[in-house]
Scaffold this active site. Structure first.
Site, short mmCIF file in Angstrom:
data_model
loop_
_atom_site.label_atom_id
_atom_site.label_comp_id
_atom_site.label_asym_id
_atom_site.label_seq_id
_atom_site.Cartn_x
_atom_site.Cartn_y
_atom_site.Cartn_z
N TYR A 164 0.82 -1.22 0.00
CA TYR A 164 0.00 0.00 0.00
C TYR A 164 0.85 1.25 0.00
O TYR A 164 2.07 1.20 0.18
CB TYR A 164 -0.93 -0.01 1.21
CG TYR A 164 -0.25 0.34 2.52
CD1 TYR A 164 0.59 -0.57 3.16
CD2 TYR A 164 -0.43 1.59 3.10
CE1 TYR A 164 1.23 -0.24 4.35
CE2 TYR A 164 0.20 1.93 4.30
CZ TYR A 164 1.02 1.01 4.92
OH TYR A 164 1.65 1.35 6.09
N LYS A 211 6.49 -1.99 1.87
CA LYS A 211 5.34 -1.36 2.54
C LYS A 211 4.15 -2.31 2.45
O LYS A 211 3.22 -2.14 1.68
CB LYS A 211 5.02 0.01 1.93
CG LYS A 211 4.37 0.95 2.96
CD LYS A 211 4.39 2.39 2.52
CE LYS A 211 3.61 3.27 3.48
NZ LYS A 211 4.22 3.46 4.79
N LEU A 220 11.49 1.07 6.56
CA LEU A 220 10.82 1.47 5.34
C LEU A 220 11.49 2.78 4.90
O LEU A 220 11.62 3.70 5.70
CB LEU A 220 9.33 1.66 5.63
CG LEU A 220 8.33 1.76 4.49
CD1 LEU A 220 8.28 3.16 3.91
CD2 LEU A 220 8.58 0.75 3.38
C1 LIG Z 1 4.94 4.52 5.49
C2 LIG Z 1 5.94 4.30 6.58
C3 LIG Z 1 6.90 5.28 6.94
C4 LIG Z 1 6.90 6.66 6.37
O1 LIG Z 1 7.03 6.71 5.00
P1 LIG Z 1 6.54 7.99 4.16
O2 LIG Z 1 6.79 7.61 2.76
O3 LIG Z 1 7.39 9.13 4.60
O4 LIG Z 1 5.10 8.21 4.51
C5 LIG Z 1 7.85 4.92 7.87
N1 LIG Z 1 7.87 3.71 8.46
C6 LIG Z 1 6.95 2.78 8.17
C7 LIG Z 1 7.02 1.47 8.86
C8 LIG Z 1 5.96 3.04 7.23
O5 LIG Z 1 5.04 2.10 6.96
#
Ligand SMILES: *Cc1c(COP(=O)(O)O)cnc(C)c1O
Length: 283
Positions: free
Chosen positions: A32, A146, A202
């Site tokens: 996602y 993700k 991530l």
């Molecule tokens: C989505 C997410 C983030 C932040 O990512 P962005 O792209 O900046 O929104 C950080 N850590 C995890 C575990 C995430 O799922």
């Protein structure tokens, strides 16, 4: 009336039907994205689309249209839902098939859903900072994907919530990795530290924007992991994400960062970040 992207069609949200044997529902078998909308315009949308395709590829899901088409569909969704400031939630699962763990036949099509939500920016947090708590990182070893499998994040965030904290900062043993849904940064003696983008975190798109902002304001960056003890001794700490942007941390389990005062570098990064946000067309 609200609209949802369902596979490759934008439909009335009430028409969307999800199969009880959708693998996203049963296994969390999908990936996602959350994309921020500022003043009707998606922020860093190409980066989000690239990461969605990359996450999908890593779990061997083929997205059935081009990135260009994807961009067009998301753009149309934001338009028809008349989003001002909020976000787009976008997911793809491996599809619906009788429940067996291994992949279904190639004839089973992935299931895509995307919808929008109007939401204010959390300006109070940006201004005053937040409290966080440290939680052991018990997630799997592919945090670079993700994935829809968010139990580790859900349990950590709930623990934070029960302690009156905004976020759970995760650590594997002594090493800080990231937040349950954010990336973690510390500033010590004029250097910005954050965990390298490997399989333990991530690779946040906001993280990338923050690193760019740091360069622009002359703040040196080291993508190096730091320990729990080092975190508590940082001059400044903040977390970043699509919806949290640059959120200062003022307290970690009751221990204050910089005596609870948000530092100058964090303020400068927030200001620099602000310059990149799509602005309203009305003055
Ligand atoms: C989505 C997410 C983030 C932040 O990512 P962005 O792209 O900046 O929104 C950080 N850590 C995890 C575990 C995430 O799922």
């Amino acid at each position: 009336m609200s609209y949802t992207l369902w596979n490759d069609q934008i439909v009335d949200s009430n028409e969307v039907v999800i199969d009880k044997e959708d693998r996203g529902y049963q296994f969390g078998d999908g990936v996602y994205e959350v994309i921020k909308v500022y003043n009707g315009e998606m922020f860093t949308v190409d980066e989000h689309i690239d990461r969605l395709y990359l996450s999908a590829e890593k779990i061997r899901i083929t997205i059935p249209f081009t990135k260009d088409k994807c961009h067009k569909l998301l753009h149309e969704l934001v338009e028809v839902n008349n989003v001002s400031t909020g976000h787009v939630y976008f997911q793809i699962t491996r599809g619906a098939a009788p429940r067996i763990h291994n992949f279904p036949a190639d004839t089973v099509k992935p299931v895509i859903t995307a919808y929008t939500k109007e939401a204010e920016r959390p300006l109070h947090n940006f201004e005053h900072g937040v409290k966080v708590t440290l939680v052991e990182d018990v997630r799997w070893l592919r945090c670079d994907i993700k994935s829809l499998n968010l139990l580790g994040a859900v349990l950590a965030k709930q623990e934070a919530h029960e302690k009156g904290c905004y976020e759970a900062i995760l650590h594997r043993g002594e090493t800080i990795t990231e937040g349950s849904s954010t990336n973690v940064f510390g500033i010590k003696d004029g250097v910005l530290y954050t965990h390298p983008a490997n399989n333990f975190i991530l690779k946040g798109i906001t993280r990338e924007v923050v690193l760019q902002c740091a360069e622009e304001i002359g703040l040196p960056v080291k993508e190096e992991a730091f320990t729990k003890t080092e975190l508590l001794e940082m001059d400044e700490v903040f977390v970043s994400s699509t919806t949290s942007e640059v959120t200062p941390v003022i307290d970690i389990d009751g221990s204050e960062i910089n005596e609870g005062v948000i530092g100058d570098w964090t303020r400068k990064l927030q200001a620099q970040f602000e310059t990149k946000i799509p602005k309203s067309l009305q003055v």
